[in-house]
Enzyme design. Sequence first.
Site, mmCIF file in Angstrom:
data_model
loop_
_atom_site.group_PDB
_atom_site.id
_atom_site.type_symbol
_atom_site.label_atom_id
_atom_site.label_comp_id
_atom_site.label_asym_id
_atom_site.label_seq_id
_atom_site.Cartn_x
_atom_site.Cartn_y
_atom_site.Cartn_z
ATOM 1 N N ILE A 139 0.926 -1.223 0.214
ATOM 2 C CA ILE A 139 0.133 0.109 0.151
ATOM 3 C C ILE A 139 0.913 1.215 0.052
ATOM 4 O O ILE A 139 0.380 2.427 0.115
ATOM 5 C CB ILE A 139 -0.973 0.124 1.160
ATOM 6 C CG1 ILE A 139 -0.002 -0.102 2.676
ATOM 7 C CG2 ILE A 139 -1.893 -0.910 1.294
ATOM 8 C CD1 ILE A 139 -0.927 0.090 3.717
ATOM 9 N N GLY A 160 8.513 4.025 -0.012
ATOM 10 C CA GLY A 160 9.293 4.851 0.461
ATOM 11 C C GLY A 160 10.683 4.906 0.282
ATOM 12 O O GLY A 160 11.140 3.718 -0.335
ATOM 13 N N GLY A 161 11.736 5.604 0.741
ATOM 14 C CA GLY A 161 13.209 5.563 0.500
ATOM 15 C C GLY A 161 13.787 4.513 1.112
ATOM 16 O O GLY A 161 14.698 4.234 0.961
ATOM 17 N N ASP A 203 8.321 17.154 14.640
ATOM 18 C CA ASP A 203 7.744 17.485 13.540
ATOM 19 C C ASP A 203 6.171 17.205 13.631
ATOM 20 O O ASP A 203 5.723 16.493 12.727
ATOM 21 C CB ASP A 203 8.173 16.447 12.352
ATOM 22 C CG ASP A 203 7.527 17.034 10.913
ATOM 23 O OD1 ASP A 203 7.410 17.991 10.841
ATOM 24 O OD2 ASP A 203 7.578 15.986 9.960
#
Length: 736
Positions: A487, A490-491, A607
């Site tokens: 789904i 990413g890196g 963050d």
Amino acid sequence: TDSIPITIGDLTELQILYFYSNQISGPIPSELGNLKNLTELELSHNQLTGSIPITLGDLTELQILYLYSNKLSGPIPSELGNLKNLTKLNLLDNQLTGSIPKTLGDLTELQILCLRSNKLSGPIPSELGNLKNLTVLELSLNQLSGHLPDQLCQSGKLENFTVNSNKLTGPIPISLRKCSSFKRVRFDNNSFTGNLSEAFGIYPKLQFIDLSDNDFHGELSSNWGKCKNLTNLKVARNNISGSIPPEIGNIKGLLGLDLSSNHLIGQIPKEIGDITSLVKSGDYVHLFQLNLSNNKFGQKIPMEIGRITQLNILDLSHNHLVGGIPPYLSNLKSLVSLNLSHNGLSGRIPEELEKLTGLQYVVLSYNELEGPIPNNKAFINASLEGNKGLCGNVRGLQPCERPSSVVKKQSVAKRRKLILITVLPVMGELVLLCAFIGVLFMCDKRKKVRDVERRDDGWISISMLDGKALYRDILNATEEFDAKFCIGKGGHGSVYKVNIPSLGNIAVKRLHSSSENAHPKCFMNEVRVLIGIKHRNIVNLYGYCSNAKNSLLVYEYVERGSLSSILSNEVESKKLDWLKRVNIIKGVAFALSYMHQDCSPPIVHRDISSSNVLLDLEYEARVSDFELAYTMKVTQMCDVYSFGVLALEIIKGKHLGEYITMLANLSTRDHVQLSDLLDERLPYPEDRVKEVLCFIIKLASSCLLETPKSRPIMQFISNRLSSMNPHPPTHVRRAI
């Protein structure tokens, strides 16, 4: 609930009638016209339908008439012009049609007239110029047409005047050009014409003016520099030409300057860096947003922009700028968004910009930049296409050839990297993306977490579950990681939604081999710590398991996905009513307080944003993407600041823009109206909920103070929110 009984009309001695903020439906009974002694009638924030009864025109003693935020339709009765004692008339946020009655010009005592957010059409009657005591005239978000009448503001008392988002045409009349009492003015999103250099003069009290999305031409007047109290100047998307007058730097309290999409030329004046000054509270007021995009500015970016240290948004894209990116931009510690694309910028991206840890969005595409990109999350994810000379370990770029001294320096830096757990929504579903990038020196141990299990066949696990059985179940459930279960990518690997009978749905991150091999011992210790974190408002990490083929991180699956995806969805956002939003804010505060004060070592999020807050089926907040840290004096306060921004975003339904900086300063906080901070997609909150929202806004504003030590700690915020209850009744009267 239900309708207003007609027998209310028998209370002929009644002077004040408040029914606001309920769920009353049906029509307004014409029998209310029998209440001849009534001075205040407030029926706002209900579900009232039908037309406004003409019998309300018989209430000649009436001073306040509030019918706003209902579902009233039909015309505004001309009979309201009989209310000679009326001082406040508010009909906003209904479905009223027809024209504005000329008879409203007979209300000579009227101070506030709010008709915005309806379906009114036709011209603005010149008779409104007879209202000598009028201070607030709000006509925005209708379908009004024609020219503005010349008689408005003849009395010199008009302070708030909004006609934005209509179909108005023609020039700004003389009476408004000379209206020295203006504080807040909005002409945007119409078809006004005229020479802007002649249209406006000097306004000593003016704080906010928006002239965007019209057909103004001419040049910017130096008179704007004499509007000493101006906080926002917006003239975007017009036909303005010439250069920016250097006098713009004299507006010391300017928070937002948007001159985008015009025909401005010349150099960006260095005086823009002067837009910063001390105010009465002793805090600095800084430019929050500077948008000069889509013009014809040339020459270099002035290094003086680096003096606007609280700048959040800088957009200079689509111009003819040349030269290098000034390293002085690294002084913009509060910068969130940087767009310098579609220019002729050359040279290297200054490595000093790595310091901008608050950056989220960077667009540098279509320039002539070269060399390595800064080692900063925002730059790694930046839009960089159209630059042939850039290099780095980023998709689409060639790797950089680094000298050995740099490689050695980087190997030392790697030992101080942090664990990062991120969250991505993909196609409406939650993807828990844990990007393990490295670690700190600490190796905390939690007794309740099982030690590393090692087998002779090379299989390893750290888990509160049976690691080997879990690994086997994941392999079987995904058919050995068939693509149909993936789904997200990413890196650092791919994410799979997996259903395990004993656990239900889980999110599994299949790591690239390099993600945990750099420092395997400390990697394991960090996983132990994170598995040991248990809080109802924090996403659970179940474990880590690995063999020669696969390295897996196993997470709880949070069903509704990220808060940001819900707030940006018109349908889903309306399901987040005010009480749900208050509860989400509480949940985030509880999670951060736990991380800061109850965990050892403390956890700093660094963050916190709507993208990193997930919602479960009950709309309970679950925080993800956190890190371990030792140095807390600065980083804790960064979380506090981010929490304040997030709380306001949840209430507004989107980022607050320039209001963030206005709320951060006591001298400008009073200029912000509550309606500016609320999500317009939801009904206006009832009084007891509005009280809670005002409390949260005040608390969130204290989190934005420029000096970190002046901000409250999360434990204090959590305690204050715990004691707050939006449900009990209140007798505090609502202001307009």
